[in-house]
Design an enzyme around this catalytic site. Structure first.
Site, PDB file in Angstrom:
ATOM      1  N   GLU A 247      10.191  16.439  14.569  1.00 24.46           N
ATOM      2  CA  GLU A 247      10.636  16.106  13.212  1.00 24.46           C
ATOM      3  C   GLU A 247       9.977  17.092  12.238  1.00 24.46           C
ATOM      4  OE1 GLU A 247       9.098  12.518  11.282  1.00 24.46           O
ATOM      5  OE2 GLU A 247      11.144  12.080  10.617  1.00 24.46           O
TER       6      GLU A 247
ATOM      7  N   LYS B   3       0.874  -1.192   0.000  1.00 21.25           N
ATOM      8  CA  LYS B   3       0.000   0.000   0.000  1.00 21.25           C
ATOM      9  C   LYS B   3       0.908   1.238   0.000  1.00 21.25           C
ATOM     10  CE  LYS B   3      -2.714   3.306   1.741  1.00 21.25           C
ATOM     11  NZ  LYS B   3      -1.958   4.466   1.242  1.00 21.25           N
TER      12      LYS B   3
ATOM     13  N   GLY C 117       6.641   5.094   8.207  1.00 14.98           N
ATOM     14  CA  GLY C 117       5.891   6.346   8.138  1.00 14.98           C
ATOM     15  C   GLY C 117       6.028   7.099   9.444  1.00 14.98           C
TER      16      GLY C 117
ATOM     17  N   CYS D  33      13.791  10.351   6.976  1.00 16.52           N
ATOM     18  CA  CYS D  33      13.710   9.967   8.386  1.00 16.52           C
ATOM     19  C   CYS D  33      15.070  10.038   9.061  1.00 16.52           C
ATOM     20  CB  CYS D  33      13.136   8.563   8.506  1.00 16.52           C
ATOM     21  SG  CYS D  33      14.061   7.373   7.535  1.00 16.52           S
TER      22      CYS D  33
ATOM     23  N   ALA E 215       3.095   8.831  14.709  1.00 14.50           N
ATOM     24  CA  ALA E 215       1.674   8.833  15.104  1.00 14.50           C
ATOM     25  C   ALA E 215       0.894   7.785  14.310  1.00 14.50           C
ATOM     26  CB  ALA E 215       1.073  10.220  14.878  1.00 14.50           C
TER      27      ALA E 215
ATOM     28  N   GLY F 241       2.194   5.037  13.078  1.00 15.60           N
ATOM     29  CA  GLY F 241       2.658   3.755  13.613  1.00 15.60           C
ATOM     30  C   GLY F 241       1.899   3.371  14.874  1.00 15.60           C
TER      31      GLY F 241
HETATM   32  P1  NAD Z   1       2.433   8.643   7.011  1.00 21.35           P
HETATM   33  O1  NAD Z   1       2.503   7.989   8.337  1.00 21.35           O
HETATM   34  O2  NAD Z   1       1.531   9.804   6.842  1.00 21.35           O
HETATM   35  O3  NAD Z   1       1.987   7.589   5.884  1.00 21.35           O
HETATM   36  C1  NAD Z   1       2.698   6.396   5.647  1.00 21.35           C
HETATM   37  C2  NAD Z   1       1.773   5.366   5.053  1.00 21.35           C
HETATM   38  O4  NAD Z   1       0.762   5.030   6.004  1.00 21.35           O
HETATM   39  C3  NAD Z   1       1.037   5.844   3.820  1.00 21.35           C
HETATM   40  O5  NAD Z   1       0.951   4.784   2.893  1.00 21.35           O
HETATM   41  C4  NAD Z   1      -0.329   6.213   4.356  1.00 21.35           C
HETATM   42  O6  NAD Z   1      -1.327   6.153   3.369  1.00 21.35           O
HETATM   43  C5  NAD Z   1      -0.524   5.142   5.418  1.00 21.35           C
HETATM   44  N1  NAD Z   1      -1.480   5.476   6.484  1.00 21.35           N
HETATM   45  C6  NAD Z   1      -1.879   6.711   6.909  1.00 21.35           C
HETATM   46  N2  NAD Z   1      -2.758   6.609   7.921  1.00 21.35           N
HETATM   47  C7  NAD Z   1      -2.916   5.273   8.167  1.00 21.35           C
HETATM   48  C8  NAD Z   1      -3.672   4.525   9.107  1.00 21.35           C
HETATM   49  N3  NAD Z   1      -4.468   5.121  10.005  1.00 21.35           N
HETATM   50  N4  NAD Z   1      -3.580   3.174   9.091  1.00 21.35           N
HETATM   51  C9  NAD Z   1      -2.772   2.559   8.203  1.00 21.35           C
HETATM   52  N5  NAD Z   1      -2.027   3.217   7.278  1.00 21.35           N
HETATM   53  C10 NAD Z   1      -2.091   4.562   7.261  1.00 21.35           C
HETATM   54  O7  NAD Z   1       3.953   8.985   6.648  1.00 21.35           O
HETATM   55  P2  NAD Z   1       4.470   9.812   5.392  1.00 21.35           P
HETATM   56  O8  NAD Z   1       4.084  11.229   5.622  1.00 21.35           O
HETATM   57  O9  NAD Z   1       4.077   9.109   4.142  1.00 21.35           O
HETATM   58  O10 NAD Z   1       6.046   9.629   5.540  1.00 21.35           O
HETATM   59  C11 NAD Z   1       6.831  10.459   6.324  1.00 21.35           C
HETATM   60  C12 NAD Z   1       7.176   9.804   7.647  1.00 21.35           C
HETATM   61  O11 NAD Z   1       7.807   8.542   7.415  1.00 21.35           O
HETATM   62  C13 NAD Z   1       8.169  10.605   8.479  1.00 21.35           C
HETATM   63  O12 NAD Z   1       7.768  10.630   9.810  1.00 21.35           O
HETATM   64  C14 NAD Z   1       9.478   9.803   8.330  1.00 21.35           C
HETATM   65  O13 NAD Z   1      10.401   9.975   9.367  1.00 21.35           O
HETATM   66  C15 NAD Z   1       8.964   8.413   8.235  1.00 21.35           C
HETATM   67  N6  NAD Z   1       9.942   7.548   7.598  1.00 21.35           N
HETATM   68  C16 NAD Z   1      10.607   6.647   8.376  1.00 21.35           C
HETATM   69  C17 NAD Z   1      11.574   5.822   7.798  1.00 21.35           C
HETATM   70  C18 NAD Z   1      12.305   4.810   8.631  1.00 21.35           C
HETATM   71  O14 NAD Z   1      12.821   3.873   8.056  1.00 21.35           O
HETATM   72  N7  NAD Z   1      12.352   4.939   9.940  1.00 21.35           N
HETATM   73  C19 NAD Z   1      11.853   5.916   6.434  1.00 21.35           C
HETATM   74  C20 NAD Z   1      11.144   6.851   5.672  1.00 21.35           C
HETATM   75  C21 NAD Z   1      10.182   7.648   6.276  1.00 21.35           C
END
Ligand code: NAD
Length: 483
Positions: free
Chosen positions: A386, A176, A229, A285, A232, A234
């Site tokens: 962040e 997804k 992602g 990240c 929050a 997570g």
């Molecule tokens: P996000 O959490 O908004 O979205 C990530 C994914 O989760 C998307 O596919 C989104 O559609 C989905 N999603 C959103 N709400 C959901 C829910 N309630 N239930 C299930 N899935 C849901 O993150 P983003 O804005 O796409 O990415 C940026 C974030 O990702 C930053 O915080 C960054 O630090 C983090 N990140 C972490 C790593 C790592 O390896 N630690 C790597 C890249 C990005």
């Protein structure tokens, strides 16, 4: 102007519209035009994808010899490699990623798939000398259907970090992508079919995070969610996954330190470190967004770093010379600008940037110049949160102990760098940092062969390396009584 792309989801061997036919727009941030109309999936589409993945798991995939699975994955890697330029162009366009970075990332996808193709036959159990007469041994078995939820900042690379080990371990998967960046994931699903992966082994569905991602996290037919992602999101996924006791791997946010001791190679630090925070327009990240510098070299480091920052090439993502493009969206830029305002209001000193570029061709896009603050103190929002944009703050320290205390003073613990010529000091600091991925005298320690993942609120579990592969397995213990 070219008309928007209309890709479909990949469910089993079908290229599928959403069950109710709805779509959403993907808007590129360089000029704000619609580049694609993509299926707006819903619960029915989640159910269809889970059913397809279950059929594939119960059918050909889990019973296939590991070496045959590896061979198919190698073919998949080759097909991705054959489409590298097409994938890089899609990636660059949908999120405004500079094309040179997009090319590098797509090249990593094939490497990750190759690594895990080779790993299929290296997933061993063990024999255990228990105290009763008999043989006790363990088996590593696939979990079943896994849900892979990925973000928009490194879309296809994050997808590969999860698809590779998930499939290599014998699972089937539903990927997804984020709604800003569905195009490369959808193409990856098509290429998997082209490469000969059995239908349903890799499904790709699109739609709103809470509906489609949440639907995967809640689904009783799924055994594990691997997520990258925001922290929050997570937390929300963990709560939802608790309903069916799913396994979860979470790769979350970061606020990583870049520690500069006075004995470091300051020129090397300053010439390379702008990229450690401004690469991908700071939407990383691992961004080293807190520079901690020993006070005796503070002024010199601020001057060198500011000069190097001003030399970073900001421009059109399609231009191979561009190093920093726009933010992913106008909304994201507004968020980052609010952090710039908060830095100023809380008393940080703006050294460079903090404004939108006025160069021709960039005024219509979601651009913001690389921004450096000095005199950042640990209580400021720009030091704690962040930002996910091109903003870095500099804080001076007096002793090694103070540097490490400041570095660890964060709810996050993803990565970080240490700069010193004193290797004992470097190793002491590497041990003391409560973070999962540390670099000494450089800014990147991410390798496909080595584990990647965070401490504290930066996550649970690992991507990459053999550790990630194990995270996609169940471990079974068998005892054979020979008394
Ligand atoms: P996000 O959490 O908004 O979205 C990530 C994914 O989760 C998307 O596919 C989104 O559609 C989905 N999603 C959103 N709400 C959901 C829910 N309630 N239930 C299930 N899935 C849901 O993150 P983003 O804005 O796409 O990415 C940026 C974030 O990702 C930053 O915080 C960054 O630090 C983090 N990140 C972490 C790593 C790592 O390896 N630690 C790597 C890249 C990005």
């Amino acid at each position: 102007m070219t008309s928007p792309l209309q890709p479909k989801m990949v469910i089993g061997d079908e290229l599928a519209a959403a069950a109710d036919g709805r779509t959403f727009d993907v808007v590129e941030p360089h000029r704000g035009t619609v580049v694609a109309q993509v299926p707006l999936g819903a619960q029915e589409d989640v159910d269809r994808a889970v059913a397809a993945a279950q059929r594939a798991f119960e059918g050909p995939w889990s019973s296939m010899a590991a070496s045959d699975r590896g061979r198919l994955m190698l073919r998949f890697a080759q097909v991705v490699q054959d489409h590298e330029e097409e994938l890089a162009q899609l990636e660059s366009r949908q999120i405004g990623k500079p094309i040179r970075g997009a090319r590098w990332e797509v090249a990593q996808v094939a490497k990750v798939l190759e690594f895990y193709a080779g790993a299929t036959t290296k997933l061993h159990g063990s024999t255990i000398p228990v105290s009763r007469p008999g043989f006790d041994f363990t088996l590593r078995e696939p979990i079943g259907v896994v849900g892979l939820i990925v973000p928009w900042n490194f879309p296809i690379m994050m997808a590969a970090w999860k698809v590779g080990p998930a499939l290599a371990a014998g699972n089937t998967a539903i990927l997804k992508p984020a709604s800003y960046s569905p195009l490369t994931a959808l193409r990856l699903g098509e290429l998997a079919l082209e490469a000969g992966l059995p239908a349903g082994v890799l499904n790709v569905i699109t739609g709103p995070g809470p509906v489609v991602g949440g639907g995967l996290a809640a689904h009783a037919g799924i055994g594990k969610i691997a997520f990258t992602g925001e922290t929050a999101t997570g937390q929300e996924i963990m709560r939802t996954a608790a309903g069916t006791i799913k396994k979860v791997t979470l790769e979350l946010g970061g606020k990583s330190p870049n520690i500069v001791f006075a004995d470091a190679d300051l020129e090397k630090f300053a010439s390379t470190s702008p990229y450690a925070v401004f690469d991908n327009c700071g939407q990383d990240c691992c961004a080293r967004s807190r520079i901690l510098v020993e006070r005796s070299v503070h002024d010199q480091v601020v001057e060198l770093f500011a000069k190097a920052t001003q030399a970073v090439v900001v421009g059109d993502p399609a231009d191979p010379a561009t190093e920093v493009g726009p933010l992913v969206s106008f909304k994201q830029r507004a968020t980052v600008e609010s952090y710039v305002e908060s830095g100023l209001a809380e008393g940080a000193r703006l050294v460079t940037g903090g404004i939108r570029p006025t160069m021709d061709g960039l005024t219509e896009g979601a651009y913001l110049l690389p921004t450096v603050f000095d005199d950042m103190t640990p209580g400021m929002r720009i030091s704690r949160e962040e930002i996910f944009g091109p903003v870095v703050g500099i804080t001076p320290f007096d002793t090694e102990e103070e540097a490490l205390r400041l570095a660890n003073d964060s709810p996050y613990g993803l990565s970080g760098s240490i700069w010193t010529r004193d290797m004992a000091k470097g190793l002491r600091a590497a041990k003391a940092l409560r973070s999962g991925v540390i670099s000494v005298n450089c800014n990147n320690s991410v390798h496909v062969e080595a584990p990647f993942g965070g401490y504290k609120q930066s996550g649970i579990g690992k991507d990459l390396g053999m550790e990630s592969l194990e995270g996609y397995t169940e471990l079974k213990n068998v005892f054979v009584d020979i008394s």
